[in-house]
Design an enzyme around this catalytic site. Structure first.
Site, PDB file in Angstrom:
ATOM      1  N   ASP B   7     -26.526  15.398 -18.910  1.00 14.52           N
ATOM      2  CA  ASP B   7     -25.536  15.826 -17.927  1.00 14.52           C
ATOM      3  C   ASP B   7     -24.179  15.495 -18.544  1.00 14.52           C
ATOM      4  O   ASP B   7     -23.740  14.348 -18.498  1.00 14.52           O
ATOM      5  CB  ASP B   7     -25.740  15.059 -16.609  1.00 14.52           C
ATOM      6  CG  ASP B   7     -24.750  15.503 -15.541  1.00 14.52           C
ATOM      7  OD1 ASP B   7     -24.351  16.677 -15.539  1.00 14.52           O
ATOM      8  OD2 ASP B   7     -24.366  14.659 -14.714  1.00 14.52           O
ATOM      9  N   GLU B  68     -26.765  20.705 -19.240  1.00 11.60           N
ATOM     10  CA  GLU B  68     -26.234  21.468 -18.112  1.00 11.60           C
ATOM     11  C   GLU B  68     -25.247  22.506 -18.610  1.00 11.60           C
ATOM     12  O   GLU B  68     -24.375  22.220 -19.427  1.00 11.60           O
ATOM     13  CB  GLU B  68     -25.541  20.534 -17.101  1.00 11.60           C
ATOM     14  CG  GLU B  68     -25.157  21.283 -15.835  1.00 11.60           C
ATOM     15  CD  GLU B  68     -24.536  20.379 -14.787  1.00 11.60           C
ATOM     16  OE1 GLU B  68     -25.239  19.509 -14.272  1.00 11.60           O
ATOM     17  OE2 GLU B  68     -23.340  20.556 -14.494  1.00 11.60           O
ATOM     18  N   ASP B 141     -25.137  10.553 -12.555  1.00 11.67           N
ATOM     19  CA  ASP B 141     -25.194  11.326 -13.807  1.00 11.67           C
ATOM     20  C   ASP B 141     -26.523  11.105 -14.525  1.00 11.67           C
ATOM     21  O   ASP B 141     -27.044  12.014 -15.176  1.00 11.67           O
ATOM     22  CB  ASP B 141     -24.039  10.924 -14.729  1.00 11.67           C
ATOM     23  CG  ASP B 141     -22.729  10.840 -13.990  1.00 11.67           C
ATOM     24  OD1 ASP B 141     -21.967  11.813 -14.034  1.00 11.67           O
ATOM     25  OD2 ASP B 141     -22.495   9.807 -13.324  1.00 11.67           O
TER      26      ASP B 141
END
Lengths: 170, 170
Positions: B7, B68, B141
């Site tokens: 992430d 991501e 996260d």
């Protein structure tokens, strides 16, 4: 001072190496582009940019690196790739312990042509004049990278002069 | 299959390593964040992220990487940093010859909770349930990175099944 300028991009990443100090004629050491094929996986394109830039750093051993500062208000589709290519350039420089400065396109235009709104052709023409070249480096990304390096040498020196003047005042 | 999810972020870059195949219980191999100080030069922050991610790759030897996908319609100030951190993650993976897949936040949410609009808490709760943890990984996260890895294992398998079915038809 030898400065390596990078005009970041996934398809064409401009590189320009300029040597000299402000107030004296500058010399173009090398200029070109690192290209990656648009149909390649993004991670592989970033790897090709890294490999290509490493070769430029290795061949020309710059003292400092100037990278174009990327803004997100521009073209939404291309800006992410530009930001990612600029990250690779910053990373390669940081790994070698080199100082990295970011300059906005308007700062570069203003430094080199006196106007923050100068167009691509004006900037390219001024790059050729400043570096005493018969014609501007091509493609435009290569000329922009050289302009970044010139901007860095000129701005850096102005900032150094300012810092020196402030130090003298005390 | 062992998947390392990232992430991306400059301040906190989430990392989650998950092992298993779709249809069987998945195992959390490791989860955490790579942090960089906000007052550090951008190029140095990217270098710290590279070093931190290299340690994760080295320690856990993933077979694939899920990052991501960053969109520029989000917060303009933070999106550039996110794009740059994601470039570092993709680069570290590509250098090791690993396949890199990008998944959007909605794809991750839909894969893990059945809804593309699930909130952070729902995703974190589902991560804990899928990985049979007493509570969700923290910070958020880290949980998001684990969710990316889970999403990749589940989506990848669906895609593989589809490819196998198509191949069988012929």
């Amino acid at each position: 001072m030898r400065v390596l300028g990078v005009d970041p991009g996934l398809t064409r990443c401009g590189v320009g190496v300029v040597e000299g100090t402000a107030g004296r004629p500058l010399t173009l050491v090398g200029v070109g582009v690192v290209r990656t094929p648009a149909d390649l996986d993004l991670s592989r394109r970033l790897l090709l940019i890294e490999t290509g830039l490493e070769e430029w750093f290795e061949a020309h051993r710059p003292d400092a690196v100037a990278v174009e500062r990327v803004f997100s208000q521009h073209n939404v589709r291309t800006v992410m790739g530009t930001a990612q290519a600029s990250a690779v350039a910053m990373l390669v420089a940081a790994r070698r312990g080199l100082p990295v400065a970011l300059h906005t396109p308007s700062e570069v235009k203003a430094a080199i042509s006196g106007s923050g709104r100068a167009d691509k052709d004006q900037v390219a023409a001024m790059v050729a004049r400043v570096l005493r070249l018969a014609e501007p480096p091509k493609p435009a990304d290569a000329a922009d990278a050289a302009a970044l390096a010139i901007c860095h040498i000129w701005r850096g020196t102005a900032q150094n002069r300012l810092a020196a003047a402030i130090a003298k005042q005390r």
